[in-house]
Design a protein around this motif. Structure first.
Motif, PDB file in Angstrom:
ATOM      1  N   LEU A   2      -0.417 186.415  52.074  1.00  0.00           N
ATOM      2  CA  LEU A   2       0.704 185.562  52.447  1.00  0.00           C
ATOM      3  C   LEU A   2       1.805 185.722  51.405  1.00  0.00           C
ATOM      4  O   LEU A   2       1.573 185.524  50.210  1.00  0.00           O
ATOM      5  CB  LEU A   2       0.248 184.106  52.519  1.00  0.00           C
ATOM      6  CG  LEU A   2       1.266 183.046  52.943  1.00  0.00           C
ATOM      7  CD1 LEU A   2       1.885 183.380  54.300  1.00  0.00           C
ATOM      8  CD2 LEU A   2       0.616 181.672  52.974  1.00  0.00           C
ATOM      9  N   ILE A   3       2.999 186.103  51.872  1.00  0.00           N
ATOM     10  CA  ILE A   3       4.129 186.391  50.984  1.00  0.00           C
ATOM     11  C   ILE A   3       5.331 185.583  51.434  1.00  0.00           C
ATOM     12  O   ILE A   3       5.698 185.605  52.620  1.00  0.00           O
ATOM     13  CB  ILE A   3       4.488 187.894  51.013  1.00  0.00           C
ATOM     14  CG1 ILE A   3       3.277 188.762  50.664  1.00  0.00           C
ATOM     15  CG2 ILE A   3       5.652 188.186  50.063  1.00  0.00           C
ATOM     16  CD1 ILE A   3       3.498 190.249  50.904  1.00  0.00           C
ATOM     17  N   ASP A   4       5.967 184.880  50.498  1.00  0.00           N
ATOM     18  CA  ASP A   4       7.274 184.279  50.776  1.00  0.00           C
ATOM     19  C   ASP A   4       8.304 185.309  50.353  1.00  0.00           C
ATOM     20  O   ASP A   4       8.570 185.495  49.170  1.00  0.00           O
ATOM     21  CB  ASP A   4       7.459 182.972  50.012  1.00  0.00           C
ATOM     22  CG  ASP A   4       8.749 182.251  50.408  1.00  0.00           C
ATOM     23  OD1 ASP A   4       9.522 182.817  51.210  1.00  0.00           O
ATOM     24  OD2 ASP A   4       8.976 181.127  49.917  1.00  0.00           O
ATOM     25  N   THR A   5       8.882 185.982  51.333  1.00  0.00           N
ATOM     26  CA  THR A   5       9.748 187.125  51.054  1.00  0.00           C
ATOM     27  C   THR A   5      11.184 186.742  50.715  1.00  0.00           C
ATOM     28  O   THR A   5      11.985 187.628  50.413  1.00  0.00           O
ATOM     29  CB  THR A   5       9.767 188.094  52.252  1.00  0.00           C
ATOM     30  OG1 THR A   5      10.427 187.462  53.360  1.00  0.00           O
ATOM     31  CG2 THR A   5       8.350 188.495  52.657  1.00  0.00           C
ATOM     32  N   HIS A   6      11.490 185.444  50.744  1.00  0.00           N
ATOM     33  CA  HIS A   6      12.860 185.027  50.423  1.00  0.00           C
ATOM     34  C   HIS A   6      12.842 183.547  50.062  1.00  0.00           C
ATOM     35  O   HIS A   6      12.717 182.672  50.929  1.00  0.00           O
ATOM     36  CB  HIS A   6      13.781 185.253  51.629  1.00  0.00           C
ATOM     37  CG  HIS A   6      15.239 185.103  51.328  1.00  0.00           C
ATOM     38  ND1 HIS A   6      16.128 186.148  51.397  1.00  0.00           N
ATOM     39  CD2 HIS A   6      15.981 184.024  50.982  1.00  0.00           C
ATOM     40  CE1 HIS A   6      17.348 185.732  51.107  1.00  0.00           C
ATOM     41  NE2 HIS A   6      17.281 184.425  50.839  1.00  0.00           N
ATOM     42  N   CYS A   7      12.972 183.265  48.774  1.00  0.00           N
ATOM     43  CA  CYS A   7      13.073 181.886  48.301  1.00  0.00           C
ATOM     44  C   CYS A   7      14.028 181.868  47.111  1.00  0.00           C
ATOM     45  O   CYS A   7      14.313 182.909  46.517  1.00  0.00           O
ATOM     46  CB  CYS A   7      11.715 181.312  47.917  1.00  0.00           C
ATOM     47  SG  CYS A   7      10.814 182.238  46.646  1.00  0.00           S
ATOM     48  N   HIS A   8      14.509 180.688  46.789  1.00  0.00           N
ATOM     49  CA  HIS A   8      15.447 180.525  45.674  1.00  0.00           C
ATOM     50  C   HIS A   8      14.793 179.630  44.624  1.00  0.00           C
ATOM     51  O   HIS A   8      14.997 178.408  44.608  1.00  0.00           O
ATOM     52  CB  HIS A   8      16.767 179.929  46.182  1.00  0.00           C
ATOM     53  CG  HIS A   8      17.457 180.771  47.205  1.00  0.00           C
ATOM     54  ND1 HIS A   8      18.220 181.879  46.870  1.00  0.00           N
ATOM     55  CD2 HIS A   8      17.487 180.693  48.559  1.00  0.00           C
ATOM     56  CE1 HIS A   8      18.701 182.432  47.971  1.00  0.00           C
ATOM     57  NE2 HIS A   8      18.273 181.735  49.006  1.00  0.00           N
ATOM     58  N   LEU A   9      13.974 180.245  43.778  1.00  0.00           N
ATOM     59  CA  LEU A   9      13.208 179.470  42.811  1.00  0.00           C
ATOM     60  C   LEU A   9      14.097 178.688  41.855  1.00  0.00           C
ATOM     61  O   LEU A   9      13.713 177.619  41.382  1.00  0.00           O
ATOM     62  CB  LEU A   9      12.275 180.391  42.013  1.00  0.00           C
ATOM     63  CG  LEU A   9      11.146 181.074  42.786  1.00  0.00           C
ATOM     64  CD1 LEU A   9      10.266 181.874  41.836  1.00  0.00           C
ATOM     65  CD2 LEU A   9      10.317 180.066  43.577  1.00  0.00           C
ATOM     66  N   ILE A  39      15.365 185.134  45.211  1.00  0.00           N
ATOM     67  CA  ILE A  39      16.587 185.806  45.635  1.00  0.00           C
ATOM     68  C   ILE A  39      17.785 185.382  44.804  1.00  0.00           C
ATOM     69  O   ILE A  39      18.020 184.192  44.571  1.00  0.00           O
ATOM     70  CB  ILE A  39      16.874 185.524  47.116  1.00  0.00           C
ATOM     71  CG1 ILE A  39      15.708 185.991  47.990  1.00  0.00           C
ATOM     72  CG2 ILE A  39      18.171 186.170  47.560  1.00  0.00           C
ATOM     73  CD1 ILE A  39      15.439 187.476  47.944  1.00  0.00           C
ATOM     74  N   SER A  40      18.577 186.357  44.419  1.00  0.00           N
ATOM     75  CA  SER A  40      19.817 186.127  43.683  1.00  0.00           C
ATOM     76  C   SER A  40      20.971 185.881  44.652  1.00  0.00           C
ATOM     77  O   SER A  40      21.111 186.592  45.652  1.00  0.00           O
ATOM     78  CB  SER A  40      20.137 187.351  42.813  1.00  0.00           C
ATOM     79  OG  SER A  40      21.463 187.315  42.341  1.00  0.00           O
ATOM     80  N   VAL A  41      21.786 184.877  44.326  1.00  0.00           N
ATOM     81  CA  VAL A  41      23.048 184.668  45.050  1.00  0.00           C
ATOM     82  C   VAL A  41      24.242 184.721  44.116  1.00  0.00           C
ATOM     83  O   VAL A  41      25.389 184.724  44.553  1.00  0.00           O
ATOM     84  CB  VAL A  41      23.058 183.321  45.808  1.00  0.00           C
ATOM     85  CG1 VAL A  41      21.969 183.285  46.864  1.00  0.00           C
ATOM     86  CG2 VAL A  41      22.919 182.141  44.851  1.00  0.00           C
ATOM     87  N   ASP A  42      23.969 184.774  42.796  1.00  0.00           N
ATOM     88  CA  ASP A  42      25.007 184.709  41.775  1.00  0.00           C
ATOM     89  C   ASP A  42      24.483 185.474  40.561  1.00  0.00           C
ATOM     90  O   ASP A  42      23.470 185.084  39.970  1.00  0.00           O
ATOM     91  CB  ASP A  42      25.288 183.244  41.431  1.00  0.00           C
ATOM     92  CG  ASP A  42      26.337 183.057  40.343  1.00  0.00           C
ATOM     93  OD1 ASP A  42      26.755 184.057  39.725  1.00  0.00           O
ATOM     94  OD2 ASP A  42      26.712 181.898  40.084  1.00  0.00           O
ATOM     95  N   LEU A  43      25.150 186.560  40.185  1.00  0.00           N
ATOM     96  CA  LEU A  43      24.647 187.383  39.084  1.00  0.00           C
ATOM     97  C   LEU A  43      24.606 186.631  37.761  1.00  0.00           C
ATOM     98  O   LEU A  43      23.850 187.020  36.854  1.00  0.00           O
ATOM     99  CB  LEU A  43      25.490 188.654  38.957  1.00  0.00           C
ATOM    100  CG  LEU A  43      25.340 189.655  40.107  1.00  0.00           C
ATOM    101  CD1 LEU A  43      26.250 190.862  39.876  1.00  0.00           C
ATOM    102  CD2 LEU A  43      23.896 190.102  40.275  1.00  0.00           C
ATOM    103  N   ASN A  44      25.375 185.556  37.640  1.00  0.00           N
ATOM    104  CA  ASN A  44      25.319 184.753  36.416  1.00  0.00           C
ATOM    105  C   ASN A  44      23.968 184.067  36.233  1.00  0.00           C
ATOM    106  O   ASN A  44      23.627 183.663  35.119  1.00  0.00           O
ATOM    107  CB  ASN A  44      26.427 183.694  36.423  1.00  0.00           C
ATOM    108  CG  ASN A  44      27.810 184.300  36.306  1.00  0.00           C
ATOM    109  OD1 ASN A  44      28.025 185.262  35.571  1.00  0.00           O
ATOM    110  ND2 ASN A  44      28.764 183.751  37.050  1.00  0.00           N
TER     111      ASN A  44
END
Length: 266
Positions: A2-9, A39-44
């Motif tokens: 089971l893999i969560d392939t997209h989350c924003h930890l 997943i990254s949404v902001d390189l900072n």
């Protein structure tokens, strides 16, 4: 697996876990999750994501969300720099969002940023994680013009029509299904899931957003990916274990930097 392939930890509500990411990851492990892609949404924010990847089974992407208007990129240098990290396994999330951004200038800036992500991913052989909303034609056009069909990528949290999904699959992309599929009004998405071949699907939470039924309205987190997996298995008319086997195989086929043996542990 089971893999969560997209989350924003970096965005999770950690109050129930005494503000410790370990609690959320342990909770996911106890529900069967063995790998996660943060997943990254902001390189900072990349230093935070890279800190999370020190735990076995946790990976990261590098990219800028199309609605991150003050950070949209005009070159791919930083993407390439972060992609050198062995735990950075994808480029994105990137893409186009015309639902929340209506101006031509905003659309053009998104296209330029998306193009640089596609270029970097294609040349580095890394999959692209694509956010697309109300931008079907331009999204597919840029993927075809600037993408690499061999490394391809994912249309994440997919909510568009079957024709777009089929066109993306033809470009070697995976279609990622979130908790939206469990919502009562998501009849078109349910039908798309039924029609798509099993080898084109993966699953995600997109947490902390879009918690699946029966947790809708609550803060989402990676442990709820099991509910999404069960729902998709039922839509496809297959056993839960068969769905996990197929989606894990799809994920590892496209995300080639991932070692299937490197898994979450308590």
């Amino acid at each position: 697996m089971l893999i969560d392939t997209h989350c924003h930890l970096d965005m999770l509500d950690l109050e129930p876990y005494n503000h410790d990411i370990k609690g959320a990851l342990d909770a996911a492990y106890n529900k069967g999750v063995r790998q996660l892609l943060s997943i990254s949404v902001d390189l900072n924010k990349m230093p935070i994501l890279l800190e999370f990847t020190k735990r076995n089974g946790v990976y990261a992407s590098c990219g800028v969300h199309p609605l991150q208007s003050d950070g949209l990129i005009t070159s791919d240098g930083l993407l390439r720099e972060y992609a050198n990290n062995p735990k950075v396994i994808a480029i994105g999330e990137t893409g186009l969002d015309y639902f929340y951004e209506a101006s031509d200038a905003a659309h053009e800036a998104q296209k330029i940023s998306f193009m640089h992500h596609l270029k970097a991913g294609g040349e580095l052989g890394l999959p692209i994680i694509v956010h697309t909303r109300n931008a079907k034609d331009d999204t597919l056009s840029l993927i075809r013009q600037h993408g690499n069909v061999n490394s391809a990528g994912v249309l994440h949290c997919f909510t568009e029509d079957y024709e777009m999904a089929k066109a993306a699959v033809d470009e070697n992309y995976l279609i990622s299904i979130s908790g939206i599929v469990t919502f009562k009004a998501a009849d078109d998405l349910k039908e798309t899931v039924r029609k798509l071949p099993l080898d084109s699907l993966i699953i995600e939470t997109d947490s902390p957003y879009l918690a699946p039924v029966p947790y809708r309205g609550k803060k989402n987190e990676p442990k709820y990916v099991s509910e999404i997996a069960q729902y998709v298995a039922d839509l496809k008319g297959i056993r839960y274990e068969a769905l996990l086997e197929a989606t894990a195989a799809n994920f590892h086929r496209v995300f080639t930097k991932v070692d299937p043996q490197h898994q979450l542990q308590l």
